[in-house]
Design a protein around this motif. Structure first.
Motif, PDB file in Angstrom:
ATOM      1  N   GLY A   1       3.286   6.048  -2.520  1.00  0.00           N
ATOM      2  CA  GLY A   1       4.519   6.830  -2.590  1.00  0.00           C
ATOM      3  C   GLY A   1       4.978   7.361  -1.240  1.00  0.00           C
ATOM      4  O   GLY A   1       5.586   8.426  -1.161  1.00  0.00           O
ATOM      5  N   VAL A   2       4.662   6.601  -0.172  1.00  0.00           N
ATOM      6  CA  VAL A   2       5.083   6.995   1.175  1.00  0.00           C
ATOM      7  C   VAL A   2       5.733   5.795   1.846  1.00  0.00           C
ATOM      8  O   VAL A   2       5.744   4.696   1.307  1.00  0.00           O
ATOM      9  CB  VAL A   2       3.884   7.486   2.025  1.00  0.00           C
ATOM     10  N   SER A   3       6.263   6.004   3.043  1.00  0.00           N
ATOM     11  CA  SER A   3       6.861   4.887   3.770  1.00  0.00           C
ATOM     12  C   SER A   3       5.781   4.008   4.391  1.00  0.00           C
ATOM     13  O   SER A   3       4.641   4.443   4.592  1.00  0.00           O
ATOM     14  CB  SER A   3       7.786   5.402   4.877  1.00  0.00           C
ATOM     15  N   LYS A   4       6.175   2.778   4.690  1.00  0.00           N
ATOM     16  CA  LYS A   4       5.260   1.850   5.359  1.00  0.00           C
ATOM     17  C   LYS A   4       4.817   2.438   6.698  1.00  0.00           C
ATOM     18  O   LYS A   4       3.647   2.344   7.066  1.00  0.00           O
ATOM     19  CB  LYS A   4       5.963   0.509   5.569  1.00  0.00           C
ATOM     20  N   GLN A   5       5.732   3.069   7.402  1.00  0.00           N
ATOM     21  CA  GLN A   5       5.416   3.652   8.697  1.00  0.00           C
ATOM     22  C   GLN A   5       4.396   4.784   8.557  1.00  0.00           C
ATOM     23  O   GLN A   5       3.478   4.906   9.364  1.00  0.00           O
ATOM     24  CB  GLN A   5       6.686   4.180   9.382  1.00  0.00           C
ATOM     25  N   ALA A   6       4.554   5.585   7.518  1.00  0.00           N
ATOM     26  CA  ALA A   6       3.631   6.709   7.312  1.00  0.00           C
ATOM     27  C   ALA A   6       2.218   6.232   7.026  1.00  0.00           C
ATOM     28  O   ALA A   6       1.245   6.761   7.578  1.00  0.00           O
ATOM     29  CB  ALA A   6       4.129   7.606   6.181  1.00  0.00           C
TER      30      ALA A   6
ATOM     31  N   ILE B   1       0.842  -1.204   0.000  1.00  0.00           N
ATOM     32  CA  ILE B   1       0.000   0.000   0.000  1.00  0.00           C
ATOM     33  C   ILE B   1       0.872   1.247   0.000  1.00  0.00           C
ATOM     34  O   ILE B   1       0.636   2.192  -0.764  1.00  0.00           O
ATOM     35  CB  ILE B   1      -0.961  -0.021   1.204  1.00  0.00           C
ATOM     36  N   ALA B   2       1.903   1.254   0.845  1.00  0.00           N
ATOM     37  CA  ALA B   2       2.800   2.410   0.931  1.00  0.00           C
ATOM     38  C   ALA B   2       3.488   2.677  -0.400  1.00  0.00           C
ATOM     39  O   ALA B   2       3.618   3.832  -0.822  1.00  0.00           O
ATOM     40  CB  ALA B   2       3.837   2.172   2.029  1.00  0.00           C
ATOM     41  N   THR B   3       3.906   1.621  -1.073  1.00  0.00           N
ATOM     42  CA  THR B   3       4.580   1.779  -2.368  1.00  0.00           C
ATOM     43  C   THR B   3       3.672   2.466  -3.372  1.00  0.00           C
ATOM     44  O   THR B   3       4.090   3.396  -4.071  1.00  0.00           O
ATOM     45  CB  THR B   3       5.034   0.400  -2.894  1.00  0.00           C
TER      46      THR B   3
END
Length: 79
Positions: A58-63, A53-55
């Motif tokens: 375009g954000v980090s997994k943590q975000a 989902i993060a990919t």
């Protein structure tokens, strides 16, 4: 919100009156945030990982986990 309404709001962002355009932008942003939350929830239910989902977002997994994780689903946010 229906797709027609999203298109109407998108067109309204380009009007001559900047206040009208800003109002449409704010409403569109709010609706897109709601839509993102629905789609993230749907992706998780279907077994997608936070990394996948993060990919896509375009954000980090943590975000993405901080924004849409379990506590966010129940209306709790970490300070």
């Amino acid at each position: 919100m229906e797709m027609d309404r999203l298109m109407t709001l998108t067109r309204a962002t380009g009007v001559d009156d900047p206040i009208e355009g800003l109002a449409a932008t704010a409403e569109l942003r709010s609706e897109l945030e709601r839509l993102e939350a629905v789609l993230v929830r749907r992706a998780r239910v279907r077994g997608c990982t936070w990394t996948e989902i993060a990919t896509v977002l375009g954000v980090s997994k943590q975000a993405v986990h901080k924004k849409h994780g379990r506590s966010a689903l129940f209306g709790r946010r970490n300070a």
